[in-house]
Design an enzyme around this catalytic site. Sequence first.
Site, PDB file in Angstrom:
ATOM      1  N   SER A 199      16.068  -7.121  41.935  1.00 10.11           N
ATOM      2  CA  SER A 199      17.030  -6.449  41.762  1.00 10.11           C
ATOM      3  C   SER A 199      17.434  -5.851  40.296  1.00 10.11           C
ATOM      4  O   SER A 199      18.602  -5.916  39.967  1.00 10.11           O
ATOM      5  CB  SER A 199      18.571  -6.922  42.212  1.00 10.11           C
ATOM      6  N   ASN A 205      28.252 -13.207  47.685  1.00  3.91           N
ATOM      7  CA  ASN A 205      29.851 -13.450  48.086  1.00  3.91           C
ATOM      8  C   ASN A 205      30.314 -12.660  49.138  1.00  3.91           C
ATOM      9  O   ASN A 205      31.218 -13.016  49.700  1.00  3.91           O
ATOM     10  CB  ASN A 205      30.301 -12.872  46.667  1.00  3.91           C
ATOM     11  N   GLU A 222      24.152  -1.159  38.631  1.00  6.03           N
ATOM     12  CA  GLU A 222      24.242  -0.336  39.749  1.00  6.03           C
ATOM     13  C   GLU A 222      25.665  -0.803  40.420  1.00  6.03           C
ATOM     14  O   GLU A 222      25.990   0.146  41.321  1.00  6.03           O
ATOM     15  CB  GLU A 222      23.127  -0.724  40.680  1.00  6.03           C
ATOM     16  N   ASN A 223      26.249  -1.813  40.136  1.00  6.50           N
ATOM     17  CA  ASN A 223      27.315  -2.282  40.584  1.00  6.50           C
ATOM     18  C   ASN A 223      28.785  -1.182  40.461  1.00  6.50           C
ATOM     19  O   ASN A 223      29.725  -1.413  41.374  1.00  6.50           O
ATOM     20  CB  ASN A 223      27.982  -3.747  40.359  1.00  6.50           C
ATOM     21  N   ARG A 257      30.059   0.475  43.653  1.00  9.07           N
ATOM     22  CA  ARG A 257      30.724  -0.192  44.502  1.00  9.07           C
ATOM     23  C   ARG A 257      32.291   0.587  44.736  1.00  9.07           C
ATOM     24  O   ARG A 257      32.654   1.154  43.720  1.00  9.07           O
ATOM     25  CB  ARG A 257      30.883  -1.565  44.318  1.00  9.07           C
ATOM     26  N   HIS A 302      34.261 -13.044  45.914  1.00  7.70           N
ATOM     27  CA  HIS A 302      33.990 -13.098  44.151  1.00  7.70           C
ATOM     28  C   HIS A 302      35.032 -14.208  43.742  1.00  7.70           C
ATOM     29  O   HIS A 302      34.250 -14.727  42.725  1.00  7.70           O
ATOM     30  CB  HIS A 302      34.529 -11.457  43.647  1.00  7.70           C
ATOM     31  N   ASP A 332      24.253 -13.981  44.325  1.00  5.49           N
ATOM     32  CA  ASP A 332      24.381 -13.179  45.452  1.00  5.49           C
ATOM     33  C   ASP A 332      24.844 -13.857  46.557  1.00  5.49           C
ATOM     34  O   ASP A 332      24.835 -15.071  46.871  1.00  5.49           O
ATOM     35  CB  ASP A 332      23.173 -12.409  45.752  1.00  5.49           C
TER      36      ASP A 332
HETATM   37  C1  FPP Z   1      26.795 -10.276  44.339  1.00  5.60           C
HETATM   38  O1  FPP Z   1      27.394 -10.524  45.697  1.00  5.60           O
HETATM   39  C2  FPP Z   1      27.704 -10.748  43.385  1.00  5.60           C
HETATM   40  C3  FPP Z   1      28.201  -9.784  42.570  1.00  5.60           C
HETATM   41  C4  FPP Z   1      28.134  -8.446  42.650  1.00  5.60           C
HETATM   42  C5  FPP Z   1      29.346 -10.430  41.498  1.00  5.60           C
HETATM   43  C6  FPP Z   1      29.149 -11.724  40.962  1.00  5.60           C
HETATM   44  C7  FPP Z   1      30.394 -12.050  40.367  1.00  5.60           C
HETATM   45  C8  FPP Z   1      31.132 -13.414  40.329  1.00  5.60           C
HETATM   46  C9  FPP Z   1      30.442 -14.400  40.952  1.00  5.60           C
HETATM   47  C10 FPP Z   1      32.346 -13.473  39.703  1.00  5.60           C
HETATM   48  C11 FPP Z   1      32.558 -12.912  38.393  1.00  5.60           C
HETATM   49  C12 FPP Z   1      31.550 -13.548  37.364  1.00  5.60           C
HETATM   50  C13 FPP Z   1      32.129 -14.008  36.060  1.00  5.60           C
HETATM   51  C14 FPP Z   1      31.061 -14.521  35.410  1.00  5.60           C
HETATM   52  C15 FPP Z   1      33.727 -14.830  36.149  1.00  5.60           C
HETATM   53  P1  FPP Z   1      27.518  -9.403  46.733  1.00  5.60           P
HETATM   54  O2  FPP Z   1      28.950  -9.111  46.635  1.00  5.60           O
HETATM   55  O3  FPP Z   1      26.569  -8.560  46.756  1.00  5.60           O
HETATM   56  O4  FPP Z   1      27.243 -10.261  48.335  1.00  5.60           O
HETATM   57  P2  FPP Z   1      26.623  -9.692  49.280  1.00  5.60           P
HETATM   58  O5  FPP Z   1      25.227  -9.380  49.177  1.00  5.60           O
HETATM   59  O6  FPP Z   1      26.878 -10.912  50.475  1.00  5.60           O
HETATM   60  O7  FPP Z   1      27.472  -8.412  49.663  1.00  5.60           O
END
Ligand code: FPP
Length: 254
Positions: A197, A23, A68-69, A72, A38, A21
Amino acid sequence: MSKPAKIDPDNIPSHIAIIMDGNGRWAQHHKLLRTMGHKVGVDSVLNIIKSCRLLGVKVLTLYAFSSENWQRPEQEVSTLMSLLKTFLARELTNLTQNNIKLRAIGQEERLPADVREVLHHSIRQSADNTGMVLNLALSYGSRDEIVRAVRLIAEKCLRHELSLDSIDMETINEHLYTCGLPDPDLIIRTGGESRLSNFLLWQASYSEIYITDTHWPDFREPQLLTAIADYQKRQRRFGKTGEQVATRTSEETS
Ligand code: FPP
C-alpha cells in the site's frame, strides 16, 4: 490463553515499521462506528510504542495516515486528525520521559495547521532524546516520496551542486523523507491483506514482511512478540546464498 512467544533479546529488529490496518473491520465486527476502530487503535499505538521501547527497538515507524487517505469521508479524516492532535499533545511528556524522539515523514504541508503546530512542537521538544525514534508516517506515500527526491536531486544538478555521475543509492536515501534512518528490518501488516500500500517501497527492499489477520485494535504486545519470534526464525540473505550467510554468522560469533 496461549503463552507469549519467546524471543531472543539479542536479535531484536532495529527498525520495525507497521501498516496499522483493520480498524474499520474491527469496528464493524463489534457493531461500532468505524471511527471507534481508530480510537481503540490509539490504545494499540500506545501499547506498541511502550513494548518496542522496552524491547530495545531503535526505530518504530507507524503508517498513521497515507497520502491516499485524504479521499476518505470528511468525518473520518477529521476524526483521524483530531486523534492525532490529541495523541501528540497528550503523549509528549510520556515520550520525553521514555527518551523517545518523535519524527514524521510525509506531506506535512497537507496537515491542518493546528496538527502541524503540535507536531512541530513535539518534534522540537523531543529532538535530543536518544532511546528510540518514533517515526509517524503522516500523509505519506512512497511514490510521492520518490518523486520528491528525484525533483530535489534534479534541482541540485541544475544548480551544479551535484553531478549526474555522482548520483548513487546513497544520494536517493539522502533525499527521501526517511533520510538518516536505517531501512526497516521488519514490516508488520495487520488486518490480513498482503500488500505494501505505497509504504516505504524503496526502503523495504530487504525488509522481512509479516502479515497477521489480527486487526490493529487487537494488536498488542503478545502479538508483537509473535511477529518478532517469526522474524527471528528467518535467514536474511540480502541476495547471498544461505551457505554464505551461515559461514559469515559463524565467523562473527567465533
Ligand atoms: C487503517 O484501517 C488505519 C488507518 C487509516 C488509520 C490508522 C490510525 C490510527 C491507528 C490512529 C491514529 C494514529 C496515531 C499515531 C495516534 P482501516 O480504517 O483502513 O481499516 P479497514 O481496512 O478495516 O477499513
